[in-house]
Design an enzyme around this catalytic site. Structure first.
Site, PDB file in Angstrom:
ATOM      1  N   CYS A   1     -27.304   9.441  47.462  1.00 36.90           N
ATOM      2  CA  CYS A   1     -27.931  10.463  47.813  1.00 36.90           C
ATOM      3  C   CYS A   1     -27.824  11.844  46.382  1.00 36.90           C
ATOM      4  CB  CYS A   1     -26.649  11.122  48.563  1.00 36.90           C
ATOM      5  SG  CYS A   1     -25.136  11.879  48.232  1.00 36.90           S
TER       6      CYS A   1
ATOM      7  N   CYS B   1     -24.242  12.112  44.594  1.00 35.35           N
ATOM      8  CA  CYS B   1     -23.732  10.772  43.909  1.00 35.35           C
ATOM      9  C   CYS B   1     -24.775  10.626  42.540  1.00 35.35           C
ATOM     10  CB  CYS B   1     -23.732   9.593  45.464  1.00 35.35           C
ATOM     11  SG  CYS B   1     -22.267   9.623  46.049  1.00 35.35           S
TER      12      CYS B   1
ATOM     13  N   GLU C   1     -19.371   5.817  45.961  1.00 38.79           N
ATOM     14  CA  GLU C   1     -19.931   5.905  44.510  1.00 38.79           C
ATOM     15  C   GLU C   1     -19.012   6.888  44.063  1.00 38.79           C
ATOM     16  OE1 GLU C   1     -21.746   6.346  47.029  1.00 38.79           O
ATOM     17  OE2 GLU C   1     -24.432   6.440  46.702  1.00 38.79           O
TER      18      GLU C   1
END
Length: 163
Positions: A83, A86, A55
């Site tokens: 996560c 990101c 990402e």
């Protein structure tokens, strides 16, 4: 008009590139007006850099392409639930829509542990679509980690045999 599955398949292709490099198979693409402006995959092991998630790499490429840190009117497609790092970058880059495949039971911060992309306390929120080709995305990860465990087990057995 291309649909979410079409773009998720492109993200899956990126994830497969990561797997070919012995990287955790996560891929991402960013789309602006039906044009892919960025595509990336995990490169943490290759770069030995904790921030080279799919990402983040895709966001960096897209920012360079549009010439702005604001990625308005874009959609991020990613094979695994982002996560916290990101998710933060998604918020900071003002991506209005995120589509992901599989939930991340160990670190997901869109639905699993936190709902960072939909927290009204931030100055930006995202429209989120989850589960697009989720089974296929999840299977990529399951297969990758199963193979990794088998290789480690075989290497350990071989090392014991040679002792």
């Amino acid at each position: 008009m291309k649909d979410d599955e079409y773009y998720m398949r492109l993200a899956i292709e990126e994830a497969e590139k990561a797997a070919a490099l012995a990287e955790v198979p996560i891929g991402a693409v960013i789309v602006h007006k039906e044009e892919v402006i960025a595509a990336a995959h995990n490169l943490r092991e290759t770069t030995q850099n904790a921030v080279t998630h799919a990402e983040l790499s895709a966001i960096q490429i897209a920012c360079e392409k549009v010439g702005s840190w604001r990625l308005e009117d874009t959609t991020l497609y990613v094979t695994l639930e982002p996560c916290p790092m990101c998710a933060g970058a998604i918020l900071q880059s003002r991506i209005p829509r995120v589509v992901y495949g599989a939930r991340d039971p160990k670190g997901g911060c869109v639905h699993t542990f936190y709902q960072l992309l939909n927290d009204p306390r931030f100055n930006h929120e995202c429209i989120v679509t989850e589960g697009v080709l989720g089974e296929e995305c999840g299977q990529l990860l399951t297969t990758f980690f199963r193979t990794l465990r088998e290789k480690r087990k075989a290497a350990k057995k071989e090392a014991q045999r040679l002792e």
